[in-house]
Structure formats: structure tokens, C-alpha cells
Design a protein around this motif. Sequence first.
Motif, PDB file in Angstrom:
ATOM      1  N   GLU A   1      62.238  -3.045   2.127  1.00 35.99           N
ATOM      2  CA  GLU A   1      61.153  -3.938   2.547  1.00 35.99           C
ATOM      3  C   GLU A   1      61.688  -5.049   3.448  1.00 35.99           C
ATOM      4  OE1 GLU A   1      61.849  -3.106  -0.619  1.00 35.99           O
ATOM      5  OE2 GLU A   1      60.023  -2.512  -1.643  1.00 35.99           O
ATOM      6  N   LEU A   2      62.840  -5.590   3.083  1.00 37.75           N
ATOM      7  CA  LEU A   2      63.437  -6.656   3.874  1.00 37.75           C
ATOM      8  C   LEU A   2      63.786  -6.167   5.274  1.00 37.75           C
ATOM      9  CD1 LEU A   2      64.586  -9.564   3.917  1.00 37.75           C
ATOM     10  CD2 LEU A   2      66.751  -8.590   3.144  1.00 37.75           C
ATOM     11  N   MET A   3      64.340  -4.961   5.381  1.00 44.20           N
ATOM     12  CA  MET A   3      64.724  -4.428   6.681  1.00 44.20           C
ATOM     13  C   MET A   3      63.500  -4.190   7.562  1.00 44.20           C
ATOM     14  SD  MET A   3      67.851  -1.915   5.649  1.00 44.20           S
ATOM     15  CE  MET A   3      67.999  -1.225   7.281  1.00 44.20           C
ATOM     16  N   VAL A   4      62.427  -3.681   6.993  1.00 46.82           N
ATOM     17  CA  VAL A   4      61.205  -3.459   7.772  1.00 46.82           C
ATOM     18  C   VAL A   4      60.680  -4.800   8.282  1.00 46.82           C
ATOM     19  CG1 VAL A   4      58.783  -2.749   7.605  1.00 46.82           C
ATOM     20  CG2 VAL A   4      60.570  -1.277   6.679  1.00 46.82           C
ATOM     21  N   ASP A   5      60.735  -5.819   7.432  1.00 45.25           N
ATOM     22  CA  ASP A   5      60.234  -7.143   7.823  1.00 45.25           C
ATOM     23  C   ASP A   5      61.038  -7.755   8.967  1.00 45.25           C
ATOM     24  OD1 ASP A   5      58.250  -6.997   5.928  1.00 45.25           O
ATOM     25  OD2 ASP A   5      59.296  -8.256   4.464  1.00 45.25           O
ATOM     26  N   VAL A   6      62.352  -7.566   8.982  1.00 43.05           N
ATOM     27  CA  VAL A   6      63.180  -8.255   9.978  1.00 43.05           C
ATOM     28  C   VAL A   6      63.289  -7.516  11.307  1.00 43.05           C
ATOM     29  CG1 VAL A   6      64.513  -9.433   8.213  1.00 43.05           C
ATOM     30  CG2 VAL A   6      65.421  -7.345   9.241  1.00 43.05           C
ATOM     31  N   LEU A   7      62.849  -6.273  11.376  1.00 40.69           N
ATOM     32  CA  LEU A   7      62.957  -5.543  12.641  1.00 40.69           C
ATOM     33  C   LEU A   7      62.212  -6.231  13.783  1.00 40.69           C
ATOM     34  CD1 LEU A   7      62.792  -1.798  11.576  1.00 40.69           C
ATOM     35  CD2 LEU A   7      64.660  -2.927  12.804  1.00 40.69           C
ATOM     36  N   ASP A   8      61.190  -7.002  13.464  1.00 39.62           N
ATOM     37  CA  ASP A   8      60.425  -7.713  14.491  1.00 39.62           C
ATOM     38  C   ASP A   8      60.682  -9.214  14.498  1.00 39.62           C
ATOM     39  OD1 ASP A   8      59.143  -5.417  15.453  1.00 39.62           O
ATOM     40  OD2 ASP A   8      57.663  -5.513  13.844  1.00 39.62           O
TER      41      ASP A   8
ATOM     42  N   ARG B   1      69.022   0.800  14.561  1.00 43.46           N
ATOM     43  CA  ARG B   1      67.830   1.392  15.187  1.00 43.46           C
ATOM     44  C   ARG B   1      68.206   2.080  16.493  1.00 43.46           C
ATOM     45  NH1 ARG B   1      63.811   0.532  18.815  1.00 43.46           N
ATOM     46  NH2 ARG B   1      61.682   0.889  18.139  1.00 43.46           N
ATOM     47  N   ASP B   2      69.031   1.419  17.307  1.00 43.09           N
ATOM     48  CA  ASP B   2      69.466   2.016  18.574  1.00 43.09           C
ATOM     49  C   ASP B   2      70.264   3.288  18.333  1.00 43.09           C
ATOM     50  OD1 ASP B   2      68.221  -0.071  19.874  1.00 43.09           O
ATOM     51  OD2 ASP B   2      70.090  -1.152  20.318  1.00 43.09           O
ATOM     52  N   GLY B   3      71.128   3.253  17.327  1.00 46.43           N
ATOM     53  CA  GLY B   3      71.933   4.438  17.015  1.00 46.43           C
ATOM     54  C   GLY B   3      71.084   5.632  16.621  1.00 46.43           C
ATOM     55  N   VAL B   4      70.126   5.412  15.737  1.00 53.59           N
ATOM     56  CA  VAL B   4      69.282   6.518  15.302  1.00 53.59           C
ATOM     57  C   VAL B   4      68.354   6.963  16.427  1.00 53.59           C
ATOM     58  CG1 VAL B   4      67.379   5.240  14.237  1.00 53.59           C
ATOM     59  CG2 VAL B   4      68.002   7.469  13.350  1.00 53.59           C
ATOM     60  N   SER B   5      67.974   6.049  17.305  1.00 49.23           N
ATOM     61  CA  SER B   5      67.134   6.412  18.442  1.00 49.23           C
ATOM     62  C   SER B   5      67.832   7.441  19.336  1.00 49.23           C
ATOM     63  CB  SER B   5      66.779   5.157  19.239  1.00 49.23           C
ATOM     64  OG  SER B   5      65.985   5.486  20.339  1.00 49.23           O
TER      65      SER B   5
ATOM     66  N   ASP C   1      56.741  14.177  19.011  1.00 52.03           N
ATOM     67  CA  ASP C   1      55.842  13.045  18.814  1.00 52.03           C
ATOM     68  C   ASP C   1      56.324  12.030  17.783  1.00 52.03           C
ATOM     69  OD1 ASP C   1      55.467  14.816  16.687  1.00 52.03           O
ATOM     70  OD2 ASP C   1      53.328  14.361  16.507  1.00 52.03           O
ATOM     71  N   VAL C   2      57.476  12.251  17.182  1.00 50.99           N
ATOM     72  CA  VAL C   2      58.002  11.332  16.179  1.00 50.99           C
ATOM     73  C   VAL C   2      58.664  10.147  16.873  1.00 50.99           C
ATOM     74  CG1 VAL C   2      59.607  11.053  14.248  1.00 50.99           C
ATOM     75  CG2 VAL C   2      58.415  13.229  14.574  1.00 50.99           C
ATOM     76  N   THR C   3      58.312   8.929  16.436  1.00 51.07           N
ATOM     77  CA  THR C   3      58.929   7.732  17.016  1.00 51.07           C
ATOM     78  C   THR C   3      60.022   7.211  16.085  1.00 51.07           C
ATOM     79  OG1 THR C   3      57.460   6.125  15.960  1.00 51.07           O
ATOM     80  CG2 THR C   3      56.708   7.093  18.069  1.00 51.07           C
ATOM     81  N   VAL C   4      60.909   6.421  16.638  1.00 48.86           N
ATOM     82  CA  VAL C   4      61.990   5.852  15.840  1.00 48.86           C
ATOM     83  C   VAL C   4      61.427   4.926  14.766  1.00 48.86           C
ATOM     84  CG1 VAL C   4      62.522   3.898  17.357  1.00 48.86           C
ATOM     85  CG2 VAL C   4      64.309   4.853  15.915  1.00 48.86           C
ATOM     86  N   ASP C   5      60.387   4.184  15.089  1.00 48.73           N
ATOM     87  CA  ASP C   5      59.799   3.292  14.085  1.00 48.73           C
ATOM     88  C   ASP C   5      59.191   4.079  12.930  1.00 48.73           C
ATOM     89  OD1 ASP C   5      60.579   0.983  15.423  1.00 48.73           O
ATOM     90  OD2 ASP C   5      58.751   0.932  16.621  1.00 48.73           O
ATOM     91  N   GLU C   6      58.524   5.191  13.241  1.00 48.69           N
ATOM     92  CA  GLU C   6      57.977   6.035  12.171  1.00 48.69           C
ATOM     93  C   GLU C   6      59.093   6.582  11.300  1.00 48.69           C
ATOM     94  OE1 GLU C   6      54.003   7.819  14.391  1.00 48.69           O
ATOM     95  OE2 GLU C   6      55.928   8.832  14.687  1.00 48.69           O
ATOM     96  N   LEU C   7      60.164   7.016  11.928  1.00 51.02           N
ATOM     97  CA  LEU C   7      61.279   7.578  11.180  1.00 51.02           C
ATOM     98  C   LEU C   7      61.922   6.531  10.270  1.00 51.02           C
ATOM     99  CD1 LEU C   7      62.755  10.295  10.910  1.00 51.02           C
ATOM    100  CD2 LEU C   7      64.452   9.391  12.490  1.00 51.02           C
ATOM    101  N   LEU C   8      62.079   5.310  10.775  1.00 49.74           N
ATOM    102  CA  LEU C   8      62.679   4.257   9.955  1.00 49.74           C
ATOM    103  C   LEU C   8      61.768   3.858   8.798  1.00 49.74           C
ATOM    104  CD1 LEU C   8      64.388   2.051  12.662  1.00 49.74           C
ATOM    105  CD2 LEU C   8      65.487   3.555  10.986  1.00 49.74           C
ATOM    106  N   VAL C   9      60.465   3.817   9.020  1.00 48.13           N
ATOM    107  CA  VAL C   9      59.540   3.515   7.925  1.00 48.13           C
ATOM    108  C   VAL C   9      59.618   4.622   6.876  1.00 48.13           C
ATOM    109  CG1 VAL C   9      57.104   3.285   7.302  1.00 48.13           C
ATOM    110  CG2 VAL C   9      58.018   2.014   9.243  1.00 48.13           C
ATOM    111  N   LEU C  10      59.680   5.879   7.323  1.00 46.69           N
ATOM    112  CA  LEU C  10      59.853   6.991   6.376  1.00 46.69           C
ATOM    113  C   LEU C  10      61.151   6.842   5.595  1.00 46.69           C
ATOM    114  CD1 LEU C  10      58.685  10.116   8.409  1.00 46.69           C
ATOM    115  CD2 LEU C  10      57.695   9.275   6.272  1.00 46.69           C
ATOM    116  N   LEU C  11      62.216   6.490   6.281  1.00 48.26           N
ATOM    117  CA  LEU C  11      63.509   6.307   5.623  1.00 48.26           C
ATOM    118  C   LEU C  11      63.419   5.225   4.552  1.00 48.26           C
ATOM    119  CD1 LEU C  11      66.595   6.627   5.360  1.00 48.26           C
ATOM    120  CD2 LEU C  11      66.798   4.965   7.222  1.00 48.26           C
TER     121      LEU C  11
END
Length: 188
Positions: free
Chosen positions: A108-115, A129-133, A148-158
Amino acid sequence: MDTEKKPLRADARRNYERLLEEARHAFAAHGVEASLEEIARRAGVGIGTLYRHFPTREALVETVLRDRFDGQAAKARELLDSPEPLDALRTWLAGMGAESARYRGLPELMVDVLDDETSPLYASCHAMRDGVSHLMERAKVSGGLRADVTVDELLVLLHALSWASEHLSGDKGLERLVDLVFAGLRAS
């Protein structure tokens, strides 16, 4: 103005290291919302000493996790040379998922700080994020990953997988969840 930090005195360095060690234990046992007062007490220092070294909870969390996050960013760069791009992406996600699941509340903390560019965790999270992108792009170009999968979707899934794995019994819970998600991410 000199922006470099002065080297710590020997006693201050010992306090700093004890605080980090106790924070690692507390975050593993109680999550990233563990009591800062308890961390200071177990380190044998006052709460003021903790705040002199780490002015915010995020600053302490970032310091504890920086090496691990930097390691995950480096792992993503290493995996770019893998002959199987989709397997490389899965390997990275499983490793990062295990890191995220190590401390309750971290996803939760990581999702919050991405922005949040003001967060001490921002740079570390964005390096990962850049590495996984880049891994995702290779997997898409190879035809293994849905386009159609975005990096943000993948990170939220992770992060969701990391959170969910806390609630599964057995040590293979996260691996099983990653396998299930990857079945849906594969290109047709």
C-alpha cells in the motif's frame, strides 16, 4: 551552500545502525506501521534520536528498503539479457513480490508513493518501475505478453498479490498467485 552530510560521530553511527537493525526486525514482525517509539526503545535510544536520523516514518522505511529496492532494479537490468523475456518478467515479479510481502503494509505504501515526488521512497520506487517497464516491453515485443498491459496495472497486480499472499497458508502462496496472474497476462 554545502549539501553533503557530515560524517557521523562513532556513537551517532552506532545509534543509526541499531535503529536500522531494530526497524528491520519491527517492520518484518509488525509491518511498516510498527511503533517508532518501540523501535527507538529496542535500539536503546530516545525517540528524539530516531527523529534526528529519520525525520519521518517514510524516511526510515526508505533507508531500510533502499538496498533491497536498488537490488530489485539491478535484477531487472540483469534480466534484460535473458533469452526468454516473459520468463524474465515473471522471475522479476516473483522476486519483487517476495520483497513486498516481507513487510506488511509495504504494498500500500509503495502504491501511494509512486505519484508523490516528495516521498523519500519515490526515487527507489521509480527505479524499480523503470526496470520492470523495460522487461515488459521486451516481453511484449517477443509476443509473450499481452500488448494492452501497462506497467502501472502490472505493479498494482504485484502489490495485490503481495497483500493477498499474507493471507494464504504455506510458503508457495505467492508463487501460485503469480502463476495464476501470468496465465491471464500471456498473449493469445
